[in-house]
Design an enzyme around this catalytic site. Structure first.
Site, PDB file in Angstrom:
ATOM      1  N   ASP A  47      34.640  32.054  52.260  1.00  5.26           N
ATOM      2  CA  ASP A  47      34.709  32.831  51.015  1.00  5.26           C
ATOM      3  C   ASP A  47      34.523  31.936  49.797  1.00  5.26           C
ATOM      4  OD1 ASP A  47      34.804  35.145  49.559  1.00  5.26           O
ATOM      5  OD2 ASP A  47      36.979  35.252  49.443  1.00  5.26           O
ATOM      6  N   HIS A  93      32.999  36.699  47.919  1.00  2.36           N
ATOM      7  CA  HIS A  93      33.100  38.152  47.788  1.00  2.36           C
ATOM      8  C   HIS A  93      32.922  38.628  46.357  1.00  2.36           C
ATOM      9  CE1 HIS A  93      37.425  37.321  46.778  1.00  2.36           C
ATOM     10  NE2 HIS A  93      37.226  38.357  45.981  1.00  2.36           N
ATOM     11  N   SER A 121      40.306  36.300  41.355  1.00  3.41           N
ATOM     12  CA  SER A 121      39.454  35.657  42.336  1.00  3.41           C
ATOM     13  C   SER A 121      38.615  34.576  41.675  1.00  3.41           C
ATOM     14  CB  SER A 121      38.530  36.687  42.986  1.00  3.41           C
ATOM     15  OG  SER A 121      39.244  37.584  43.767  1.00  3.41           O
TER      16      SER A 121
END
Length: 467
Positions: A147, A117, A221
């Protein structure tokens, strides 16, 4: 950072973030690497962090998004009243910047693991090292289901972290999270493993999350979650944050899952998942009574697809699958994740309970032509964000039409913005029929200009033009 609006029946903001976790070694953490002490004799982790933090990087992504225009701007009366010039009919694209984190896992090849993402739809990806050197990164491949994405940089004198065995983690193990929260710069937080095998954040994904209370915030992230011996055990990917910040519930993709995905991305540029060919559901006490099986855990087979890998191996409706390759199954989501990490044509040993007897079945997984188009794939780049596969038994029009099905779409992706919808069947590209993923690839590779897709949508056949 993307937000997930609903989780477990509550309205919560879930911010996706990057984290790589480190696995515990064979020996105990304190026996293998005792806690350090500073000059005053106080415990400190500073020497450990000095070793590992150079492998954690910042990632910035440039992308172009279409800006929505107010329809009043194209109204002639509105233009005359405010003495405005007519606006262009097509929305004007605007540049957008986003940021996350990543971890170097191979210094020789320059491989960097991060989240899908973070790099999704990126036109330019820049990796910044701790020593402030910057490198343009190439996207090797990306997998929305887990992901996970893999980047590559051309850099010398860099440090990599070894992926550890996340299956050895236990609830209560100490972990450190390293990332770039809120763009502040590299930050280290500490906590423990709060739970293992979490799922439910993305029903379409393959989930086996490590839950931790180490503070993880938007911007982390792709950062690193490590054990006290400095080994990588996971990739932080999401938090539950009702107030927009950390509340002590964060999630990481296990290192073993990341490793399996990375190996396929390096070899194929995509993940080629094998399929079992069954419909399953969780094993519950009610099902145990109905099937006459002692209560336990596993996944119950409710349907077996004809001519599938499961049918070939002899699986039957009512079978209770309790283990895959000797690893016990916690439920249907766990089975889906374990099978989803196996390659096409790989051999799998299933432990099954049928009529009270335990059976061992050998299964050779088959493929269904599933391909995820990602930015960076020169052929499928124009359909990035779409998961596509060939028609198979059970699909509408199977046997009547030949084409490629849009199985899933990432919201806001290039394919989604083009007008494609889940369930669409691509029959032809510029009037040349495409009966398989191979045909689609070949035809897309031969077209330099606009694409005219012939699409079957329900009972209607339409044309979609993509430029």
């Amino acid at each position: 950072m993307p937000a997930i609006a609903s989780y477990l029946g509550r309205t919560l903001a879930v911010f996706c973030i990057f984290t790589l976790s480190f696995v515990a070694p064979v020996a105990s953490q304190t026996a293998d690497r005792p806690l350090f002490q500073n000059e005053d004799g106080l415990p400190t982790l500073a020497p450990l962090l000095a070793e590992v933090t150079p492998a954690v990087v910042n990632i910035s992504v440039e992308s172009r998004q279409t800006a929505e225009m107010n329809p009043l701007f194209n109204d002639p009366f509105f233009q005359r009243f405010f003495d405005m010039q007519p606006m262009p009919q097509q929305p004007m694209p605007r540049q957008q910047m986003s940021a996350g984190s990543g971890v170097i896992v191979d210094a020789a090849q320059g491989y960097v693991l991060t989240n899908h993402h973070v790099v999704e739809n990126g036109d330019r990806i820049v990796v910044t090292l701790k020593d402030r050197r910057q490198f343009d990164a190439q996207l090797i491949g990306s997998d929305p289901g887990t992901d996970i994405a893999l980047l590559q940089i051309d850099a010398d004198d860099i440090l990599a972290l070894d992926l550890g065995d996340s299956d050895r983690l236990l609830v209560g193990d100490y972990v450190l999270a390293i990332g770039n929260p809120f763009g502040l710069g590299q930050t280290v937080t500490s906590g423990i493993v709060s739970a293992l095998g979490r799922s439910g954040l993305n029903v379409d994904g393959y989930e086996d999350f490590i839950q931790t209370d180490a503070s993880i915030n938007p911007g982390n992230s792709g950062g690193a979650l490590i054990t006290l011996d400095g080994r990588l055990v996971g990739i932080n990917t999401a938090i539950i944050a009702p107030s927009g910040g950390n509340v002590g519930i964060g999630f990481s993709v296990p290192a073993n899952m990341a490793q399996a995905v990375m190996d396929q991305l390096i070899e194929y540029g995509e993940v080629r998942r094998g399929q079992l060919g069954v419909t399953i559901q969780d094993f519950t006490p009610d099902l145990a009574d109905a099937l006459g099986i002692e209560a336990g855990v596993g996944a119950v087979v409710t349907q077996v697809e004809p001519d599938s890998a499961a049918a070939q191996a002899g699986l039957q409706p009512g079978d209770l699958i309790v283990a895959v390759d000797g690893r016990y199954i916690a439920g249907s989501a766990d089975l889906r994740s374990q099978i989803g990490l196996k390659r096409i044509d790989s051999n799998v040993e299933l432990q099954v309970i049928r009529d009270g007897e335990t059976l061992t079945l050998d299964v050779t997984l088959r493929g269904a032509g599933v391909v995820t188009a990602v930015t960076g794939d020169r052929v499928l780049d124009r359909l990035s964000g779409a998961e596509m596969r060939e028609l198979q038994p059970g699909d509408p029009f199977y046997g009547d039409l030949s084409g490629v099905v849009i199985a899933r779409l990432d919201p806001g992706s290039r394919a989604s913005r083009s007008g494609l919808e889940v369930g669409d069947i691509i029959l032809a590209v510029n009037r040349v029929p495409v009966a398989s993923m191979t045909d689609l690839r070949q035809q897309l590779a031969s077209v330099d200009g606009a694409l005219a897709l012939t699409v079957q949508r329900g009972s209607t056949r339409i044309f979609l033009v993509m430029r």
